[in-house]
Design an enzyme around this catalytic site. Structure first.
Site, PDB file in Angstrom:
ATOM      1  N   GLU A 127     -16.793   7.083  39.643  1.00  0.00           N
ATOM      2  CA  GLU A 127     -16.894   5.640  38.655  1.00  0.00           C
ATOM      3  C   GLU A 127     -15.597   4.574  39.244  1.00  0.00           C
ATOM      4  O   GLU A 127     -14.823   5.158  39.867  1.00  0.00           O
ATOM      5  CB  GLU A 127     -16.809   5.899  37.292  1.00  0.00           C
ATOM      6  CG  GLU A 127     -17.651   6.880  36.682  1.00  0.00           C
ATOM      7  CD  GLU A 127     -17.795   7.173  35.320  1.00  0.00           C
ATOM      8  OE1 GLU A 127     -16.806   6.708  34.694  1.00  0.00           O
ATOM      9  OE2 GLU A 127     -18.599   7.954  34.874  1.00  0.00           O
ATOM     10  N   ASP A 240     -16.995  22.381  46.272  1.00  0.00           N
ATOM     11  CA  ASP A 240     -16.870  23.210  47.331  1.00  0.00           C
ATOM     12  C   ASP A 240     -17.468  23.485  48.477  1.00  0.00           C
ATOM     13  O   ASP A 240     -17.080  23.646  49.715  1.00  0.00           O
ATOM     14  CB  ASP A 240     -16.684  24.607  46.635  1.00  0.00           C
ATOM     15  CG  ASP A 240     -15.768  24.757  45.407  1.00  0.00           C
ATOM     16  OD1 ASP A 240     -14.681  24.121  45.612  1.00  0.00           O
ATOM     17  OD2 ASP A 240     -15.960  25.963  44.733  1.00  0.00           O
ATOM     18  N   ARG A 243     -17.280  20.031  50.808  1.00  0.00           N
ATOM     19  CA  ARG A 243     -16.248  19.862  51.812  1.00  0.00           C
ATOM     20  C   ARG A 243     -16.192  20.394  53.229  1.00  0.00           C
ATOM     21  O   ARG A 243     -15.461  20.328  53.933  1.00  0.00           O
ATOM     22  CB  ARG A 243     -14.991  20.129  50.891  1.00  0.00           C
ATOM     23  CG  ARG A 243     -14.726  19.436  49.647  1.00  0.00           C
ATOM     24  CD  ARG A 243     -13.560  19.705  48.749  1.00  0.00           C
ATOM     25  NE  ARG A 243     -13.738  18.594  47.692  1.00  0.00           N
ATOM     26  CZ  ARG A 243     -13.431  18.990  46.481  1.00  0.00           C
ATOM     27  NH1 ARG A 243     -12.985  20.164  46.108  1.00  0.00           N
ATOM     28  NH2 ARG A 243     -13.047  17.836  45.342  1.00  0.00           N
ATOM     29  N   GLN A 279       1.796  15.099  83.094  1.00  0.00           N
ATOM     30  CA  GLN A 279       1.996  15.939  82.217  1.00  0.00           C
ATOM     31  C   GLN A 279       2.123  15.311  80.806  1.00  0.00           C
ATOM     32  O   GLN A 279       1.459  15.850  79.973  1.00  0.00           O
ATOM     33  CB  GLN A 279       3.564  16.426  82.328  1.00  0.00           C
ATOM     34  CG  GLN A 279       3.864  17.566  81.542  1.00  0.00           C
ATOM     35  CD  GLN A 279       5.152  18.211  82.027  1.00  0.00           C
ATOM     36  OE1 GLN A 279       5.999  17.452  81.733  1.00  0.00           O
ATOM     37  NE2 GLN A 279       5.257  19.422  82.168  1.00  0.00           N
ATOM     38  N   GLN A 336      -6.103   6.251  72.650  1.00  0.00           N
ATOM     39  CA  GLN A 336      -4.755   5.974  73.369  1.00  0.00           C
ATOM     40  C   GLN A 336      -5.005   6.321  74.919  1.00  0.00           C
ATOM     41  O   GLN A 336      -4.306   5.412  75.663  1.00  0.00           O
ATOM     42  CB  GLN A 336      -3.559   6.935  72.574  1.00  0.00           C
ATOM     43  CG  GLN A 336      -2.268   6.372  73.386  1.00  0.00           C
ATOM     44  CD  GLN A 336      -1.804   5.092  72.747  1.00  0.00           C
ATOM     45  OE1 GLN A 336      -2.327   4.485  71.785  1.00  0.00           O
ATOM     46  NE2 GLN A 336      -0.648   4.478  73.421  1.00  0.00           N
ATOM     47  N   GLU A 363     -15.029  12.799  48.907  1.00  0.00           N
ATOM     48  CA  GLU A 363     -15.283  14.221  48.516  1.00  0.00           C
ATOM     49  C   GLU A 363     -13.779  14.916  48.310  1.00  0.00           C
ATOM     50  O   GLU A 363     -13.708  16.244  48.381  1.00  0.00           O
ATOM     51  CB  GLU A 363     -16.082  14.932  49.584  1.00  0.00           C
ATOM     52  CG  GLU A 363     -17.432  14.460  49.389  1.00  0.00           C
ATOM     53  CD  GLU A 363     -18.570  14.747  50.297  1.00  0.00           C
ATOM     54  OE1 GLU A 363     -18.714  15.821  50.635  1.00  0.00           O
ATOM     55  OE2 GLU A 363     -19.480  13.880  50.826  1.00  0.00           O
TER      56      GLU A 363
HETATM   57  C1  LIG Z   1      -8.575  18.258  41.226  1.00  0.00           C
HETATM   58  C2  LIG Z   1      -9.620  18.732  40.487  1.00  0.00           C
HETATM   59  C3  LIG Z   1     -10.249  20.103  41.058  1.00  0.00           C
HETATM   60  C4  LIG Z   1      -8.855  19.194  39.117  1.00  0.00           C
HETATM   61  O1  LIG Z   1      -9.943  19.056  38.227  1.00  0.00           O
HETATM   62  P1  LIG Z   1      -9.283  19.058  36.538  1.00  0.00           P
HETATM   63  O2  LIG Z   1      -7.848  19.256  36.217  1.00  0.00           O
HETATM   64  O3  LIG Z   1      -9.991  17.894  35.798  1.00  0.00           O
HETATM   65  O4  LIG Z   1     -10.038  20.410  35.972  1.00  0.00           O
HETATM   66  P2  LIG Z   1      -9.788  22.226  35.809  1.00  0.00           P
HETATM   67  O5  LIG Z   1      -9.132  22.068  34.550  1.00  0.00           O
HETATM   68  O6  LIG Z   1      -9.279  22.512  37.035  1.00  0.00           O
HETATM   69  O7  LIG Z   1     -11.224  22.637  35.762  1.00  0.00           O
HETATM   70  C5  LIG Z   1     -12.150  22.342  34.632  1.00  0.00           C
HETATM   71  C6  LIG Z   1     -13.158  23.417  34.459  1.00  0.00           C
HETATM   72  O8  LIG Z   1     -13.810  23.543  35.520  1.00  0.00           O
HETATM   73  C7  LIG Z   1     -13.943  24.796  36.533  1.00  0.00           C
HETATM   74  N1  LIG Z   1     -13.626  24.616  37.851  1.00  0.00           N
HETATM   75  C8  LIG Z   1     -12.816  23.830  38.396  1.00  0.00           C
HETATM   76  N2  LIG Z   1     -12.729  23.875  40.015  1.00  0.00           N
HETATM   77  C9  LIG Z   1     -14.048  24.741  40.027  1.00  0.00           C
HETATM   78  C10 LIG Z   1     -14.720  25.360  41.047  1.00  0.00           C
HETATM   79  N3  LIG Z   1     -14.184  24.652  42.315  1.00  0.00           N
HETATM   80  N4  LIG Z   1     -15.575  26.030  40.958  1.00  0.00           N
HETATM   81  C11 LIG Z   1     -16.135  26.381  39.460  1.00  0.00           C
HETATM   82  N5  LIG Z   1     -15.573  26.070  38.457  1.00  0.00           N
HETATM   83  C12 LIG Z   1     -14.675  25.144  38.719  1.00  0.00           C
HETATM   84  C13 LIG Z   1     -12.362  25.215  35.858  1.00  0.00           C
HETATM   85  O9  LIG Z   1     -12.530  26.675  35.799  1.00  0.00           O
HETATM   86  C14 LIG Z   1     -12.486  24.954  34.468  1.00  0.00           C
HETATM   87  O10 LIG Z   1     -13.454  25.544  33.600  1.00  0.00           O
HETATM   88  P3  LIG Z   1     -13.142  26.112  32.246  1.00  0.00           P
HETATM   89  O11 LIG Z   1     -13.127  24.827  31.480  1.00  0.00           O
HETATM   90  O12 LIG Z   1     -11.791  26.581  32.043  1.00  0.00           O
HETATM   91  O13 LIG Z   1     -14.152  27.096  31.764  1.00  0.00           O
HETATM   92  C15 LIG Z   1     -10.812  17.811  40.184  1.00  0.00           C
HETATM   93  O14 LIG Z   1     -10.409  16.769  39.573  1.00  0.00           O
HETATM   94  C16 LIG Z   1     -11.343  17.214  41.464  1.00  0.00           C
HETATM   95  O15 LIG Z   1     -11.836  18.170  42.329  1.00  0.00           O
HETATM   96  N6  LIG Z   1     -11.159  16.060  41.795  1.00  0.00           N
HETATM   97  C17 LIG Z   1     -11.750  15.337  43.105  1.00  0.00           C
HETATM   98  C18 LIG Z   1     -13.208  14.998  42.869  1.00  0.00           C
HETATM   99  C19 LIG Z   1     -13.717  14.514  44.102  1.00  0.00           C
HETATM  100  O16 LIG Z   1     -13.931  15.297  44.884  1.00  0.00           O
HETATM  101  N7  LIG Z   1     -14.642  13.368  43.999  1.00  0.00           N
HETATM  102  C20 LIG Z   1     -15.564  12.895  45.062  1.00  0.00           C
HETATM  103  C21 LIG Z   1     -16.997  12.704  44.496  1.00  0.00           C
HETATM  104  S1  LIG Z   1     -17.996  13.007  45.400  1.00  0.00           S
HETATM  105  C22 LIG Z   1     -17.895  11.674  46.902  1.00  0.00           C
HETATM  106  O17 LIG Z   1     -16.664  11.257  46.881  1.00  0.00           O
HETATM  107  C23 LIG Z   1     -18.743  11.256  47.521  1.00  0.00           C
HETATM  108  C24 LIG Z   1     -20.009  10.600  47.006  1.00  0.00           C
HETATM  109  S2  LIG Z   1     -21.119  10.188  48.130  1.00  0.00           S
HETATM  110  O18 LIG Z   1     -20.859  10.288  49.403  1.00  0.00           O
HETATM  111  O19 LIG Z   1     -22.269   9.636  47.466  1.00  0.00           O
END
Ligand SMILES: CC(C)(COP(=O)(O)OP(=O)(O)OC[C@H]1O[C@@H](n2cnc3c(N)ncnc32)[C@H](O)[C@@H]1OP(=O)(O)O)[C@@H](O)C(=O)NCCC(=O)NCCSC(=O)CCS(=O)O
Length: 379
Positions: A127, A240, A243, A279, A336, A363
């Site tokens: 967003e 996941d 990336r 080199q 370069q 991402e």
């Molecule tokens: C950095 C972050 C991972 C941190 O996230 P949060 O601190 O906000 O959330 P958590 O407390 O870690 O997790 C909440 C909840 O989700 C579960 N969780 C977290 N990671 C995973 C995972 N890899 N697989 C499964 N589940 C997961 C975690 O266990 C918690 O569950 P419970 O509530 O405890 O049950 C996050 O903020 C992050 O990844 N940020 C980066 C965002 C990003 O990459 N944005 C890019 C978007 S896409 C883009 O850019 C391209 C668009 S396009 O080309 O059109």
């Protein structure tokens, strides 16, 4: 170069994609970049090779290949044109979200036509007020009987203008943080979906990205992916996977940049001697190759875990972080070595440098990958 862990079948598929990339994608890459043409012109050809559905099992229209074949294919496409790879990556983000978060009815309605290239997909998580912390997202989805009404704005959404559908992440519970986020398949022809003009980008200029506004967009309940509140986890699982696609794009650009630098070093004469004899240049080339191979290693390790159905969040973050930083070094060093010629638009080096820049941002930025790695190693 032979790599361990790649089957003959995966390699044969990647070789077919490489031939297509060399013959059909590479010749258009410079023009797509210079005129900011959409790389979606390649969708029919890529779909015919199975690439548009390579992330999907056969049941949902994919060719049913292993993630390794998909990754190798993305490397080959990125070697020719990173914008095309980025467009495919955004399509995989959308279709992976349906595959991972959806039910069989939703998979059946959307995935086969996405795999065939008839429908393009996108992923609307980021967003305007922030992309790194999606748990804070503000787009709202309010339930009204058998439908939801979505209001909000998403930013940097690749493919949006040509996508048939977007997977949109919206808040269904204002008080529940990450657990209050739900995911919806939104057809882009719904009234109230408004897509801006494409952003003016530094690189991957054929991978168009847009702001998308949702103004009271009605979405049927049947298009909610999973339970209310499960959207954030779906997004994280999709990321996941994606990336590794970014790691693949990094590898592809770096392979192209290193190959160009090697050719130039062998051919360019300075004071009666080829650059390759010096080199200083040899050490540059050695460092480029070293980092490229280290990125391959991290990426293949993550892929092996993913293919085995084991957790790979840590490995995916490390591969994305290292590969995207590696390609910045490799592309810049290749430029370069080319000297002033590398700085001209007659050669692809400056495009490689520009295209590589976004890989450290989208991402999940390099800083976000470090947060993920640190959290996991600290336990
Ligand atoms: C950095 C972050 C991972 C941190 O996230 P949060 O601190 O906000 O959330 P958590 O407390 O870690 O997790 C909440 C909840 O989700 C579960 N969780 C977290 N990671 C995973 C995972 N890899 N697989 C499964 N589940 C997961 C975690 O266990 C918690 O569950 P419970 O509530 O405890 O049950 C996050 O903020 C992050 O990844 N940020 C980066 C965002 C990003 O990459 N944005 C890019 C978007 S896409 C883009 O850019 C391209 C668009 S396009 O080309 O059109």
């Amino acid at each position: 170069m032979t790599r361990l862990g790649i089957t003959a079948e995966d390699q044969a598929l990647a070789d077919a994609v490489a031939r297509y990339a060399t013959e059909a994608i590479a010749p258009l890459a410079s023009d797509i970049d210079a005129h900011e043409r959409s790389a979606t012109c390649h969708v029919p050809g890529l779909a015919a090779l199975g690439v548009m559905g390579m992330n999907l099992p056969e049941r949902w229209g994919g060719p049913g290949v292993m993630p390794t074949a998909m990754l190798l294919s993305l490397v080959e496409i990125s070697r020719a044109c990173a914008a095309t790879s980025s467009m495919i990556g955004a399509h995989y983000l959308g279709t992976d979200a349906v595959l991972i978060g959806g039910d069989d009815d939703q998979r059946g309605r959307y995935l086969p036509r996405a795999a065939s290239g008839e429908w393009l997909a996108g992923f609307a998580l980021t967003e305007p007020r922030g992309g790194s912390h999606p748990a804070d997202l503000r787009t709202r989805a309010v339930r009204d009987g058998d439908r939801y009404r979505i209001d909000g704005v998403k930013h940097f959404i690749s493919n949006a203008a040509e996508a048939k559908f977007l997977v949109v992440f919206a808040r269904t519970d204002a008080t529940a943080g990450a657990r209050g986020v739900s995911a919806f398949i939104v057809d882009t022809d719904r009234p109230g979906v408004k897509v801006s003009a494409p952003e003016k980008l530094m690189g991957i200029r054929g991978g168009h990205a847009f702001e998308v506004a949702f103004e009271s967009v009605e979405v049927p309940l049947a298009n909610r992916l999973g339970d209310e509140g499960s959207g954030f986890k779906t997004a994280m699982k999709v990321l996941d996977n994606s990336r590794l696609d970014v790691a693949a794009t990094s590898l592809g650009i770096a392979e192209a940049a290193l190959a160009a630098a090697l050719d130039w070093a062998r051919e360019r004469q300075v004071g009666g001697e080829a650059l390759a004899g010096k080199q200083g240049i040899q050490w540059m080339l050695a460092d480029m190759k070293l980092r490229l191979e280290a990125a391959w290693g991290l990426t293949m390790q993550a892929l092996a875990l993913r293919s085995a159905g084991q957790p790979f969040t840590l490995q995916s973050a490390m591969a994305k972080l290292y590969a995207s930083e590696m390609v910045a070094f490799v592309a810049d060093t290749a430029l370069q070595i080319h000297g002033g010629y590398g700085f001209t638009r007659e050669m692809p080096l400056e495009r490689y440098v520009r295209d590589a820049r976004i890989l450290r941002i989208y991402e999940g930025s390099s800083e976000i990958q470090r947060n993920i790695i640190a959290r996991i190693v600290l336990g």
